[in-house]
Motif scaffolding. Structure first.
Motif, short mmCIF file in Angstrom:
data_model
loop_
_atom_site.label_atom_id
_atom_site.label_comp_id
_atom_site.label_asym_id
_atom_site.label_seq_id
_atom_site.Cartn_x
_atom_site.Cartn_y
_atom_site.Cartn_z
N GLU A 195 -9.40 -6.66 -29.72
CA GLU A 195 -8.36 -5.82 -29.12
C GLU A 195 -8.67 -4.34 -29.34
N VAL A 199 -9.88 -1.27 -26.38
CA VAL A 199 -9.08 -0.07 -26.08
C VAL A 199 -9.85 1.22 -26.38
N LYS A 223 -3.68 7.89 -23.98
CA LYS A 223 -3.46 6.58 -23.35
C LYS A 223 -3.79 5.46 -24.32
N THR A 227 -1.45 2.22 -25.55
CA THR A 227 -1.92 0.84 -25.40
C THR A 227 -1.93 0.12 -26.75
N ASP A 230 1.54 -0.71 -27.87
CA ASP A 230 2.06 -1.90 -27.18
C ASP A 230 1.50 -3.17 -27.79
#
Length: 234
Positions: A195, A199, A223, A227, A230
């Motif tokens: 993950e 990103v 950004k 991300t 989240d």
């Protein structure tokens, strides 16, 4: 030579309005209500509005009228969502009061306007900016990474909701991913390596700052933060 009363009266008027005319021509004459910054007096940018003269009483609309920058760009840079054109800069200082040696307020707007427009501005060292604002200036080529690292960061991703000149609704939520968050911190927040890499890209060490990894991989930190936030909150 003796002057009669009529000559003296005429002389006073000439001196008064002559002084105003000369001051206006040199860009030195201004009133508080005009909301027009003084002009730069020397150097390559002589005659341009001086970012250092932006005042707390200025609205975003006043700045957009004086500099080649839009209200929309200013509003996005400082998280102002409603009635942005009429937002006065002094409300930033009221909203983001800090006990640190830096502040997010009028001086921050001076710095942002100067770097965005390419006009000269000598920093005081106290001007903080939001992470996404610094990231934006870097991406636009208006700020070097070296300069960006010297600017204090004000951590907040919550927009200011401005309803009228007497009311500012605000809410501060501590972001999970900040400018000083390391890759190891992301693991600590429960994210997997897959993950994280998806990103921010590849990293060299778990001690690397997420912001530095983003910059080296040409990933927008603002950004990436959202991300990652989240992913953590899932």
């Amino acid at each position: 030579m003796k002057l009669n009363q009529k000559s003296i009266a005429i002389l006073v008027v000439v001196i008064l309005f002559g002084g105003v005319f000369v001051s206006d021509t040199l860009g030195l004459w201004k009133t508080e209500s005009s909301k027009v910054p003084v002009k730069i007096q020397t150097g390559e940018f002589v005659g341009e509005a001086d970012p250092a003269d932006i005042r707390g009483s200025y609205t975003l609309s006043d700045i957009a009228n004086a500099f080649p920058i839009s209200v929309e760009v200013l509003a996005e840079a400082f998280f102002i969502e409603e009635n942005a054109a009429e937002f006065q800069l002094k409300r930033l200082e009221e909203t983001y009061a800090s006990e640190d040696d830096f502040e997010l307020g009028t001086s921050s707007v001076r710095l942002f306007v100067a770097r965005y427009t390419g006009l000269p501005y000598e920093r005081t060292g106290e001007e903080a900016l939001f992470p996404h604002t610094i990231d934006f200036l870097v991406k636009e080529g208006k700020l070097t990474l070296e300069e960006a690292e010297q600017i204090p960061i004000m951590e907040s991703e919550i927009p200011i909701v401005y309803e009228n000149e007497n009311t500012v609704e605000e809410e501060h939520v501590e972001p999970l991913v900040k400018g000083n968050t390391t890759v190891a911190d992301l693991f600590g927040l429960g994210l997997s390596e897959e993950e994280i890499v998806s990103v921010i890209g590849d990293y060299d060490s778990k001690g690397d700052l997420v912001r530095d990894v983003c910059n080296s991989n040409e990933v927008a930190f603002s950004k990436a933060k959202l991300t990652l936030q989240d992913l953590v909150e899932k």
